[in-house]
Write a protein that holds these residues in place. Sequence first.
Motif, PDB file in Angstrom:
ATOM      1  N   THR A  46     -71.933 -52.179-114.715  1.00  0.00           N
ATOM      2  CA  THR A  46     -73.223 -52.256-115.404  1.00  0.00           C
ATOM      3  C   THR A  46     -74.356 -52.315-114.378  1.00  0.00           C
ATOM      4  O   THR A  46     -74.118 -52.460-113.169  1.00  0.00           O
ATOM      5  CB  THR A  46     -73.258 -53.494-116.325  1.00  0.00           C
ATOM      6  OG1 THR A  46     -74.452 -53.486-117.099  1.00  0.00           O
ATOM      7  CG2 THR A  46     -73.189 -54.777-115.521  1.00  0.00           C
ATOM      8  N   HIS A  47     -75.578 -52.209-114.887  1.00  0.00           N
ATOM      9  CA  HIS A  47     -76.791 -52.325-114.050  1.00  0.00           C
ATOM     10  C   HIS A  47     -76.757 -51.357-112.856  1.00  0.00           C
ATOM     11  O   HIS A  47     -76.915 -51.746-111.692  1.00  0.00           O
ATOM     12  CB  HIS A  47     -76.982 -53.761-113.546  1.00  0.00           C
ATOM     13  CG  HIS A  47     -77.174 -54.767-114.637  1.00  0.00           C
ATOM     14  ND1 HIS A  47     -78.132 -54.643-115.620  1.00  0.00           N
ATOM     15  CD2 HIS A  47     -76.502 -55.911-114.910  1.00  0.00           C
ATOM     16  CE1 HIS A  47     -78.054 -55.666-116.445  1.00  0.00           C
ATOM     17  NE2 HIS A  47     -77.072 -56.461-116.054  1.00  0.00           N
ATOM     18  N   VAL A  48     -76.566 -50.077-113.139  1.00  0.00           N
ATOM     19  CA  VAL A  48     -76.598 -49.058-112.089  1.00  0.00           C
ATOM     20  C   VAL A  48     -78.034 -48.918-111.592  1.00  0.00           C
ATOM     21  O   VAL A  48     -78.979 -48.848-112.391  1.00  0.00           O
ATOM     22  CB  VAL A  48     -76.078 -47.712-112.622  1.00  0.00           C
ATOM     23  CG1 VAL A  48     -76.109 -46.647-111.528  1.00  0.00           C
ATOM     24  CG2 VAL A  48     -74.660 -47.882-113.165  1.00  0.00           C
ATOM     25  N   SER A  49     -78.198 -48.867-110.257  1.00  0.00           N
ATOM     26  CA  SER A  49     -79.538 -48.869-109.671  1.00  0.00           C
ATOM     27  C   SER A  49     -80.240 -47.539-109.894  1.00  0.00           C
ATOM     28  O   SER A  49     -79.619 -46.502-110.121  1.00  0.00           O
ATOM     29  CB  SER A  49     -79.442 -49.148-108.167  1.00  0.00           C
ATOM     30  OG  SER A  49     -78.880 -48.017-107.521  1.00  0.00           O
ATOM     31  N   TRP A  84     -74.436 -51.046-108.266  1.00  0.00           N
ATOM     32  CA  TRP A  84     -74.134 -51.501-109.627  1.00  0.00           C
ATOM     33  C   TRP A  84     -73.614 -52.935-109.586  1.00  0.00           C
ATOM     34  O   TRP A  84     -73.393 -53.512-108.522  1.00  0.00           O
ATOM     35  CB  TRP A  84     -73.084 -50.584-110.260  1.00  0.00           C
ATOM     36  CG  TRP A  84     -71.827 -50.456-109.439  1.00  0.00           C
ATOM     37  CD1 TRP A  84     -70.742 -51.272-109.443  1.00  0.00           C
ATOM     38  CD2 TRP A  84     -71.563 -49.453-108.454  1.00  0.00           C
ATOM     39  NE1 TRP A  84     -69.807 -50.850-108.536  1.00  0.00           N
ATOM     40  CE2 TRP A  84     -70.279 -49.722-107.929  1.00  0.00           C
ATOM     41  CE3 TRP A  84     -72.272 -48.334-107.978  1.00  0.00           C
ATOM     42  CZ2 TRP A  84     -69.707 -48.939-106.922  1.00  0.00           C
ATOM     43  CZ3 TRP A  84     -71.686 -47.555-107.000  1.00  0.00           C
ATOM     44  CH2 TRP A  84     -70.420 -47.849-106.472  1.00  0.00           C
ATOM     45  N   LYS A  85     -73.417 -53.497-110.729  1.00  0.00           N
ATOM     46  CA  LYS A  85     -72.784 -54.812-110.877  1.00  0.00           C
ATOM     47  C   LYS A  85     -71.422 -54.599-111.538  1.00  0.00           C
ATOM     48  O   LYS A  85     -71.294 -53.846-112.494  1.00  0.00           O
ATOM     49  CB  LYS A  85     -73.625 -55.739-111.759  1.00  0.00           C
ATOM     50  CG  LYS A  85     -74.979 -56.109-111.182  1.00  0.00           C
ATOM     51  CD  LYS A  85     -74.819 -57.108-110.042  1.00  0.00           C
ATOM     52  CE  LYS A  85     -76.188 -57.598-109.560  1.00  0.00           C
ATOM     53  NZ  LYS A  85     -76.057 -58.551-108.431  1.00  0.00           N
ATOM     54  N   THR A  89     -69.773 -52.764-104.234  1.00  0.00           N
ATOM     55  CA  THR A  89     -70.493 -52.366-105.444  1.00  0.00           C
ATOM     56  C   THR A  89     -71.661 -51.441-105.132  1.00  0.00           C
ATOM     57  O   THR A  89     -72.726 -51.516-105.757  1.00  0.00           O
ATOM     58  CB  THR A  89     -70.992 -53.603-106.201  1.00  0.00           C
ATOM     59  OG1 THR A  89     -71.809 -54.377-105.324  1.00  0.00           O
ATOM     60  CG2 THR A  89     -69.849 -54.444-106.704  1.00  0.00           C
ATOM     61  N   SER A  90     -71.486 -50.551-104.166  1.00  0.00           N
ATOM     62  CA  SER A  90     -72.488 -49.528-103.875  1.00  0.00           C
ATOM     63  C   SER A  90     -71.807 -48.392-103.126  1.00  0.00           C
ATOM     64  O   SER A  90     -70.718 -48.551-102.568  1.00  0.00           O
ATOM     65  CB  SER A  90     -73.654 -50.089-103.047  1.00  0.00           C
ATOM     66  OG  SER A  90     -73.201 -50.476-101.767  1.00  0.00           O
ATOM     67  N   LYS A 127     -68.426 -45.729-116.488  1.00  0.00           N
ATOM     68  CA  LYS A 127     -69.831 -45.997-116.767  1.00  0.00           C
ATOM     69  C   LYS A 127     -70.574 -44.684-116.537  1.00  0.00           C
ATOM     70  O   LYS A 127     -70.733 -44.212-115.399  1.00  0.00           O
ATOM     71  CB  LYS A 127     -70.381 -47.084-115.851  1.00  0.00           C
ATOM     72  CG  LYS A 127     -71.877 -47.318-115.989  1.00  0.00           C
ATOM     73  CD  LYS A 127     -72.249 -47.797-117.393  1.00  0.00           C
ATOM     74  CE  LYS A 127     -73.733 -48.149-117.455  1.00  0.00           C
ATOM     75  NZ  LYS A 127     -74.135 -48.610-118.803  1.00  0.00           N
ATOM     76  N   GLU A 131     -73.859 -42.524-116.415  1.00  0.00           N
ATOM     77  CA  GLU A 131     -75.260 -42.830-116.157  1.00  0.00           C
ATOM     78  C   GLU A 131     -75.968 -41.571-115.677  1.00  0.00           C
ATOM     79  O   GLU A 131     -75.396 -40.765-114.922  1.00  0.00           O
ATOM     80  CB  GLU A 131     -75.370 -43.913-115.101  1.00  0.00           C
ATOM     81  CG  GLU A 131     -76.764 -44.489-114.927  1.00  0.00           C
ATOM     82  CD  GLU A 131     -77.110 -45.530-115.988  1.00  0.00           C
ATOM     83  OE1 GLU A 131     -78.281 -45.877-116.097  1.00  0.00           O
ATOM     84  OE2 GLU A 131     -76.186 -45.994-116.682  1.00  0.00           O
TER      85      GLU A 131
END
Length: 453
Positions: A343-346, A362-363, A407-408, A447, A449
């Motif tokens: 979640t919370h993709v930059s 992301w998270k 996470t990146s 995910k 996006e």
Amino acid sequence: MAEERAIAIAIQIDFSDLELVEDRRITVDTARIASESFPIVASGAEADMRCRRALMEAWVQRETAKFQLPPSRLALDPTDVVLIEHDGRQLEFRLAAIADQDARPIEAVRTDAVIYGARPGPERDVTLPSPVVYGPPVVAMMDLPILDEEVPAWRPFIGIFTSPWYGQAAVWKSPTLDSFALLDVIGRPARMGALAFDFHSGPTDRFDYGNALYVDMLSGTLTSVTDLELFAGANTLAIESATGLWEIVQFSNAELVSGGSYKLTRLLRGQRGTESAIGNPAPQGARVVMLDPDVAPLSIASTDVGIAWNWMVGPASEDLTDISYAQVAFTPRGVGLRPYSVTHVSQPWKFARVPGDLTISWKRRTRAPVGDSWDSVEVPLFEDAESYEVDILDGTMVKRTLASDTTSVVYTGTQQTTDWGALLGPGGSLQLAIHQLSAQFGRGAPKLETLFF
């Protein structure tokens, strides 16, 4: 010496497979029930007479006597009936036991010839019990995320409903259409139903106020809950989507529309990582299962995952050949082992130090039940190692896959130029699919996006 015992007597005679008669004579607080069965079929009147006779025999024989006779009274044998005067009464006693000694000690029990002249009672109408006919059950086999940390993650769940309920339902499995082996016995029916109307897609991570969920329940009731109860896991159900995936939904408000039909509103969608089941509308008639303790895990081994099993579900009291059994084809996929989507993709304006390189971050989420704590700084990994794959998409085609153990990931300018012929810049967009990896399951839920420049 004569003795009278204060007793409570009830006689019960089973005189056929369908009926019994009972007679009672109770004079004290406690009761003793004598029961007899005969390997014959008798009329109701005959059985009633036998029951009353047995009751009077038991009642009269509560009086016993013990006395001695001289050896000259050798003519008396057991079963002989004698008159004994006791307390001003002439009473009939049947000799029960005699010991031949110098003096003949005798034990006797009270009897009365009158009781053997009892007449038959009235005839009775025999009411045959209605046979219990079981219909095939409604069965839902569900590959679901972890619902209980005590249940191995690879195990699917089953909901069974039938009316009348079997008492116990048996679940058998086989890789073929014969040689079934008993797997589980389920003791309670699940609360199940079906969609009364199509259920369309909606938002995640917040309440869905736009959709109402209309459900026709086969049994049970639904009630509204407070937010505290909702966030603690109340009012959770699974809905089968058009693709066969199950979306987990929670509802705050339940309104009874008509008998067994409910309107559910203020919904939380895609719970426990099932947002990928939201894409297509769940059609009218799709199965709905309340996720409460009446839904049971199937006790398969981890090696059973991925095998196309055949299943038989029906009453445990009946043989597999009984017509009440339902045959189901189901392949467990071990969805409880699948990592949730990230979640919370930059946004793409966060570039690396090298000009033209694009850092995407992301998270991560966790499938661990303990990850739903408000006090955790970071959710537990719950995998053997942290690993991700990021697909760079051109429509449905994968242009490139980037790997990362954090996470990146960096999408370099050189890679962009190779993939698109130029660097990504203002006015452009980038489609991504990010997967967390599991050593047991492989790629987790994607995910998807689209990043805009």
